[in-house]
Design an enzyme around this catalytic site. Structure first.
Site, PDB file in Angstrom:
ATOM      1  N   GLU A 305       0.844  -1.206   0.000  1.00  0.00           N
ATOM      2  CA  GLU A 305       0.000   0.000   0.000  1.00  0.00           C
ATOM      3  C   GLU A 305       0.867   1.239   0.000  1.00  0.00           C
ATOM      4  O   GLU A 305       0.620   2.207  -0.722  1.00  0.00           O
ATOM      5  CB  GLU A 305      -0.918   0.003   1.231  1.00  0.00           C
ATOM      6  CG  GLU A 305      -1.987   1.093   1.197  1.00  0.00           C
ATOM      7  CD  GLU A 305      -1.614   2.396   1.899  1.00  0.00           C
ATOM      8  OE1 GLU A 305      -2.432   3.319   1.894  1.00  0.00           O
ATOM      9  OE2 GLU A 305      -0.496   2.509   2.453  1.00  0.00           O
ATOM     10  N   HIS A 432       4.463   7.827   9.536  1.00  0.00           N
ATOM     11  CA  HIS A 432       5.627   7.510   8.682  1.00  0.00           C
ATOM     12  C   HIS A 432       6.966   7.878   9.335  1.00  0.00           C
ATOM     13  O   HIS A 432       7.933   8.186   8.646  1.00  0.00           O
ATOM     14  CB  HIS A 432       5.484   8.148   7.287  1.00  0.00           C
ATOM     15  CG  HIS A 432       4.458   7.447   6.447  1.00  0.00           C
ATOM     16  ND1 HIS A 432       4.270   7.698   5.112  1.00  0.00           N
ATOM     17  CD2 HIS A 432       3.581   6.456   6.762  1.00  0.00           C
ATOM     18  CE1 HIS A 432       3.297   6.905   4.640  1.00  0.00           C
ATOM     19  NE2 HIS A 432       2.867   6.154   5.629  1.00  0.00           N
TER      20      HIS A 432
HETATM   21 ZN   LIG Z   1      -1.527   3.211   5.807  1.00  0.00          ZN
END
Ligand SMILES: [Zn+2]
Length: 499
Positions: A305, A432
Site C-alpha cells: 500500500e 511515517h
Molecule cells: Zn496506511
C-alpha cells in the site's frame, strides 16, 4: 443426536469440572450461533489487540531494517504471522504474489563528487552515465521534456504527479536514468514510483536525492556548469504477498470484503499505520470462527500500500467482472489508533467533499454514522479520495467505505471539541516516522474503531438489507464520475503531500 442433547451433554461436562477447552472441542461446528453485531463486538478485548501489535513490533525490531516495508524480512514475517493466525478449517486462505522491483543500494557521482542517493521502489536496476539535464515544471507533461534525452540523465523534482509518470515520460524520450529530488525535508529513502510499470512505457533506473542536493545540481546547471553524472541502482525482483481469507460458509455470490494493508514504510515498525488495521482485522478473523455467517466474509491484508496501493491494485486488476460483482461492499481500514484521532468516516455519499463512491458507498457511510450515533460517539467525514487501498475498488465501480483515525492532517478546533486531544496538531505526529510504535497508540480509539469494524462485518455477514443491489450501469457512471473527481483531487494539497 439432536442439538439440545449435545448442548446438555456439554453443559454436564462443564458442570462436573471437565476442562472447558474439551467442551469447546466437542461442540460441533454446525451448532454455532449466527453472528450478530453485539456478539462479535463482545469478543473484542483491547489486551488481545495490543498483544498482536506487540508481536508486529517485535517482528519489525528483530529484523535488519527494523521495519515491515515491502521486500523486507519484517514484511515477510508479518505476512507469515497473519497467515499463521487464520483457522483453515473455517477459512479458505490464499497468498497472492505481487512481483515488484525493490531497491537495495544506489550510488551517484556528479562531476566525480559523490552524492548520497537512494534507490526507488519499482525502478529497475541499472547503471547510467552522461550529462545531466534539468526537466522543468515537475515533469508531469510530455511537453516538459526535450525531443530527445538519449544518453542523458534527467533531473526531476517531486510533486504534482507520481514519479512513475515522470520516469515513464523521461524513458519515452530515451533518458538513460532519472535523478529524483525531494520537494520537502528528508531523503527519498524507500520512495516508490507508485504505479506499476507499463510494458509499453517502461521505467529506467531512478535514484533519489534530497531537495538541497537537487537544488544545488539545478543551480549549477542554470549557471552554465555542465554536470556529468554516473549512477548505479541495484534492485531485486521480489514477490510480496496479499493474504486473502474467505469463510468457507456463506453466500459467495454476495461477499462482504474487509481489508487493510500489512506493510509499513521504511522509517519504522508502522504500528498505527497500519499494524492497527492489520490487527483489528486479524482479531476479528479469529473471533468470527465462533459464529456462523449467511454471506461469505472475505478478509484481505494488502501488500505494498505504501508503495502506491499496489497490492490492492493488482488484486482488483486480476478480478473478472463476474468476480467484481460478487463483492457487495469493500470496507478498508488504515490507521485505527492515531494518537490524536478523530472518528473519520469516508464520505461515500459525497455530502462533505462532493466525491461520491459507487452505489452502496453512501449506505455504508450512513451505517457507520448510525453505529457511532447509537453509542453516543461523535464522528466526522473524510474525503473519499482513494488514498488507501479502497481506491482501486472505487475505480472498478465496487461499493466501498471505511473509517480512519487520521494521518498527517491537522486536527481542527471543531474536531478538538468533538474528540479532545490537541487542536492544531496532526492526528498522528508519528505518521511515517520511527515513533509509530506500540507506545504511541490511542487504545481508546483503537477499541472503538475495532468495534465499529465488527459491527459492519457482522451486519453484512447476515444480511444485505439497506445496501442496494449492484446495478452495473449506475456503477459504471459513478466510477467515471469518480475518475473525474479524482483528477480534480490530484491538484489538491492533500494529494501533493502524498505523491
Ligand atoms: Zn496506511
Amino acid at each position: 443426536m439432536p442439538p439440545m442433547a449435545i448442548l446438555k451433554s456439554i453443559a454436564a461436562l462443564a458442570a462436573c469440572g471437565v476442562a472447558s477447552a474439551n467442551a469447546a472441542a466437542l461442540e460441533p461446528r454446525q451448532y454455532k450461533t449466527q453472528v450478530t453485531s453485539k456478539a462479535l463486538i463482545d469478543t473484542l478485548q483491547i489486551e488481545n489487540l495490543f498483544a498482536k501489535a506487540e508481536i508486529l513490533q517485535e517482528i519489525a525490531y528483530s529484523t535488519p531494517g527494523k521495519n515491515r516495508v515491502i521486500g523486507s524480512l519484517g514484511h515477510e514475517k508479518t505476512v507469515a504471522y497473519i497467515r499463521s493466525q487464520i483457522d483453515t478449517d473455517y477459512y479458505d486462505v490464499s497468498l497472492q504474489g505481487v512481483e515488484l522491483s525493490v531497491g537495495i543500494n544506489a550510488t551517484l557521482t556528479a562531476n566525480n563528487k559523490t552524492i548520497e542517493a537512494y534507490t526507488t521502489t519499482l525502478a529497475p536496476a541499472g547503471t547510467a552515465a552522461g550529462p545531466l539535464v534539468a526537466i522543468p515544471n515537475l515533469g508531469c507533461e510530455e511537453a516538459d521534456f526535450a525531443e530527445s534525452l538519449e544518453g542523458k540523465v534527467a533531473l526531476i523534482q517531486r510533486g504534482t504527479c507520481s514519479f512513475g509518470i515522470k520516469v515513464q515520460l523521461a524513458a519515452a524520450k530515451k533518458a538513460s536514468a532519472v535523478i529524483a529530488y525531494n520537494n520537502a525535508e528528508g531523503t527519498l529513502e524507500g520512495y516508490s514510483l507508485q504505479v506499476f510499470p507499463d510494458p509499453a512505457k517502461p521505467f529506467v533506473p531512478t535514484v533519489g536525492v534530497t531537495q538541497g542536493q537537487g537544488e544545488a545540481l539545478l543551480a549549477q546547471l542554470e549557471s552554465g556548469v555542465a554536470i556529468n553524472v554516473a549512477l548505479t541502482s541495484e534492485a531485486n525482483l521480489t514477490t510480496t504477498y496479499n493474504v486473502i481469507a474467505e469463510t468457507k460458509q456463506g453466500d459467495h455470490e454476495n461477499v462482504i470484503h474487509v481489508s487493510g494493508h500489512s506493510d509499513s514504510v521504511t522509517a519504522g515498525p508502522g504500528i498505527n499505520d497500519n499494524g492497527s488495521g492489520t490487527v483489528s482485522l486479524l482479531e476479528l478473523a479469529v473471533q468470527l470462527t465462533n459464529f456462523t455467517v449467511v454471506n461469505a466474509v472475505r478478509f484481505s491484508w494488502w501488500t505494498a500500500e505504501e508503495a502506491g496501493l499496489l497490492g490492492a491494485e493488482y488484486y482488483v486488476k486480476q478480478l473478472s467482472q463476474a468476480e467484481k460483482h460478487k463483492i457487495r461492499l469493500l470496507l478498508d481500514f488504515d490507521m485505527m489508533a492515531s494518537p490524536n484521532f478523530a472518528y473519520q468516516i469516508y464520505d461515500g455519499d459525497g455530502s462533505a467533499f462532493n466525491l461520491t463512491g459507487p452505489t452502496g458507498s453512501a449506505e455504508a457511510e450512513h451505517e457507520f454514522a448510525a453505529y457511532f450515533d447509537g453509542i453516543g460517539l461523535n464522528h466526522t467525514e473524510i474525503e473519499f479520495d482513494g488514498r488507501s487501498d479502497y481506491g482501486p475498488f472505487l475505480e472498478a465501480g465496487i461499493a466501498a467505505g471505511g473509517i480512519a483515525g487520521g494521518a498527517e492532517g491537522i486536527k481542527t478546533q471543531e474536531e478538538f471539541e468533538m474528540f479532545g486531544g490537541g487542536a492544531g496538531v496532526p492526528y498522528d505526529v508519528n505518521y511515517h516516522e520511527n515513533g509509530d510504535t506500540v507506545n504511541n497508540l490511542n487504545l481508546d480509539a483503537w477499541i472503538e474503531f475495532s468495534r465499529a469494524i465488527a459491527h459492519m462485518t457482522a451486519k453484512y455477514a447476515v444480511s444485505w438489507e439497506g445496501i442496494p443491489s449492484r446495478n452495473s450501469t449506475v456503477s459504471q457512471k459513478r466510477s467515471e464520475n469518480y475518475g473525474v473527481m479524482k483528477r480534480a483531487f490530484q491538484r489538491t494539497k492533500r494529494y501533493q503531500a502524498w505523491v
